[in-house]
Enzyme design. Structure first.
Site, PDB file in Angstrom:
ATOM      1  CG  ASP A   1      47.500  43.135  39.824  1.00 50.44           C
ATOM      2  OD1 ASP A   1      46.497  42.434  40.044  1.00 50.44           O
ATOM      3  OD2 ASP A   1      47.994  43.267  38.693  1.00 50.44           O
ATOM      4  CG  HIS A   2      42.894  40.913  42.974  1.00 49.52           C
ATOM      5  ND1 HIS A   2      42.440  41.908  42.145  1.00 49.52           N
ATOM      6  CD2 HIS A   2      42.404  39.755  42.462  1.00 49.52           C
ATOM      7  CE1 HIS A   2      41.716  41.384  41.190  1.00 49.52           C
ATOM      8  NE2 HIS A   2      41.671  40.078  41.342  1.00 49.52           N
TER       9      HIS A   2
ATOM     10  CD  GLU B   1      36.677  39.223  34.299  1.00 46.64           C
ATOM     11  OE1 GLU B   1      36.302  39.429  35.474  1.00 46.64           O
ATOM     12  OE2 GLU B   1      37.010  40.128  33.509  1.00 46.64           O
TER      13      GLU B   1
ATOM     14  CG  HIS C   1      44.692  41.356  36.533  1.00 44.77           C
ATOM     15  ND1 HIS C   1      45.176  41.915  37.695  1.00 44.77           N
ATOM     16  CD2 HIS C   1      43.336  41.451  36.617  1.00 44.77           C
ATOM     17  CE1 HIS C   1      44.174  42.328  38.444  1.00 44.77           C
ATOM     18  NE2 HIS C   1      43.053  42.058  37.817  1.00 44.77           N
TER      19      HIS C   1
END
Length: 510
Positions: free
Chosen positions: A198-199, A237, A261
């Site tokens: 999970d970046h 976003e 996230h």
């Protein structure tokens, strides 16, 4: 005579000099978007900072029929376009490109995996690699199990050296599919060789949540229900779904962002101090938090969750279309592009402190932050008149786009009278350390090469998150609560505002 530049004392100790054992990294889906935008530029930057070992090699594996030279040309173009560091160092790039090769692989054909095995053996011999393998699945999630089973059938998961597999989120689409994926991966690789990436966990500011809390004695004693009123987590976003209509219409904001996230940020904010900063201790504490979150069931889902979908509107001065007008989206889609939850954590530290989580597309700006709101002083020493411009103390941890931390507190206004006003004390990574934070994939790829899974998601962590999300998802698919609409450029549907107003609170505007 060349004058050497004096070292920057603020950057001392910032460079990561960990060097992994030499290995071959196989990137499945190497001609795709993730590989071009993130993986290849990250590997180039690791090479530039001398974190890649001598002999390290990359093998691209995808269904496209391209040559080694064509793959190297593609990699060069992507690195020039997307590399974090500019200008490109031609010598480093040339050396890195020489380590790249390509094998055409149809994931349904075992013979292609056997051809891949042959290429890896040749690289072991020519580059003196002791059989170490990293298999990166930069492919759609439905392919993960197929790839793992084909690796097993071709005996690519055994032999000398280490063998690791990396899979991208989402890890399943619900609890049952997540368990099925885990069972397949663990059939082929031991759990400590499965790296679920999970970046968000690779971002410097996310890691700094732990440093902020546990490396500073002044914050941890107040990090509890005695002094904290509430916590807000925002993952906003400004973009829409871009070219991901087919995927997003099946996923939605809840599964695409909140399940991974956002819940990761909840866990890091609320976890107890780990015994050490290692994989077992850190991930144990995160799992404890997720298991302590009170499940939302029945009527609680209608009262404590909000779902919304963007319609046409204006974002940053540009007119945007509605979600149902996006490509590959059903014209009558009920998929949410905005999700908001009120969560409670049933433990001593957080009893009675609501955690408000929101995530959405086509919001006014792209920002990810954690807002820790403290309680008001129990007694207005200076009187209501003097304190009317004072907000409660708050700590804001900004994950992106400008990484940093902000502390809000009250200060006396310079004047003859006594008047208190809220002010901010800001810390920003870029201005404080005078270096740009490394890209998340750089840290995570190097951790995987070294064999450090601390910042990767464990199987029980994935299951704990799905335990919380599945009942909400089922209720939403049955129309409870109803889908609210919001114009592009708004902060979600009206119901999101009312969710906090019902508690006498309001969302923080980033």
């Amino acid at each position: 005579m060349k004058v050497e530049e004096a070292p920057n004392p603020l950057a001392e100790g910032l460079h990561d000099y960990r060097v992994a054992d030499t290995a071959v990294m196989v990137i499945f889906g190497a001609t795709g978007d993730l590989s071009g935008r993130k993986l290849l530029p990250a590997l180039y930057n690791l090479a530039k900072q001398r974190s890649l070992p001598a002999g390290f090699a990359v093998v691209g594996a995808a269904m496209s029929d391209v040559t080694d030279d064509a793959f190297r040309k593609l990699a060069s173009e992507k690195i020039h376009q997307f590399s974090r560091t500019k200008p490109i160092d031609d010598r480093v790039l040339e050396a890195f490109l020489s380590s790249l090769s390509y094998v055409k692989v149809d994931f349904s054909k075992l013979d292609d995996f056997r051809a891949l095995a042959q290429r890896l053996q040749e690289l072991d011999s020519s580059r003196h690699i002791p059989g170490n393998r990293i298999f990166y699945c930069a492919t759609p999630p439905p392919t993960y199990q197929t790839i793992a089973l084909q690796l097993q059938a071709a005996a690519l998961n055994t032999g000398g050296g280490f063998h690791r597999i990396v899979v991208e989120k989402p890890f399943g689409s619900d609890l049952n599919s997540a368990r099925e994926l885990t069972q397949t991966l663990q059939k082929v690789f031991p759990e400590n060789s499965v790296y679920r990436i999970d970046h968000y966990l690779g971002k410097e500011t996310v890691q700094n949540i732990l440093a902020f809390r546990f490396a500073n004695s002044i914050f941890e004693p107040v990090w509890n229900a005695n002094l904290i009123d509430s916590v807000q987590i925002t993952v906003a976003e400004e973009i829409g779904i871009e070219q991901r209509g087919a995927y997003y219409d099946q996923a939605g904001a809840l599964r695409d962002i909140v399940q991974n996230h956002a819940l990761q940020l909840v866990a890091l904010t609320a976890m107890e101090p780990p015994l050490a900063f290692d994989a077992t201790a850190v991930r144990d504490e995160k799992v404890k938090v997720l298991r302590a979150v009170r499940p939302l069931l029945g009527d609680d889902i209608a009262k404590s969750t909000v779902r919304g979908q963007y319609t046409k509107g204006w974002v940053l001065g540009e007119q945007v279309i509605g979600y149902c007008d996006e490509k590959n989206v059903a014209p009558d889609s009920q998929t949410e592009t905005f999700a908001a939850l009120r969560l409670s954590i049933d433990n001593w530290r957080w009893a009675g402190v609501p955690f408000y989580v929101r995530a959405g597309k086509r919001l006014p700006k792209s920002v990810t932050e954690i807002r820790v709101q403290f309680k008001r002083p129990p007694h207005l020493t200076f009187g209501r008149e003097a304190m009317q411009e004072v907000d409660p103390n708050a700590i804001t941890l900004r994950i992106q786009p400008e990484e940093g931390i902000s502390l809000k507190f009250g200060a006396k206004v310079p004047s003859a009278g006594l008047r208190i006003r809220s002010v901010n004390m800001d810390f920003q990574y870029l201005t404080s350390f005078l270096v740009e934070a490394p890209e998340a994939y750089e840290r995570l790829l190097l951790d995987c090469m070294i064999g450090d899974p601390t910042l990767f998601t464990r199987a029980d962590e994935v299951e704990a998150a799905w335990h919380l999300i599945d009942p909400i998802e089922e209720s939403w698919r049955n129309g409870v609560p109803p889908l609210g609409m919001y114009p592009g450029g708004a902060w979600g549907p009206e119901a999101a505002t009312m969710l906090l107003q019902a508690d006498g609170r309001e969302w923080h505007r980033p």
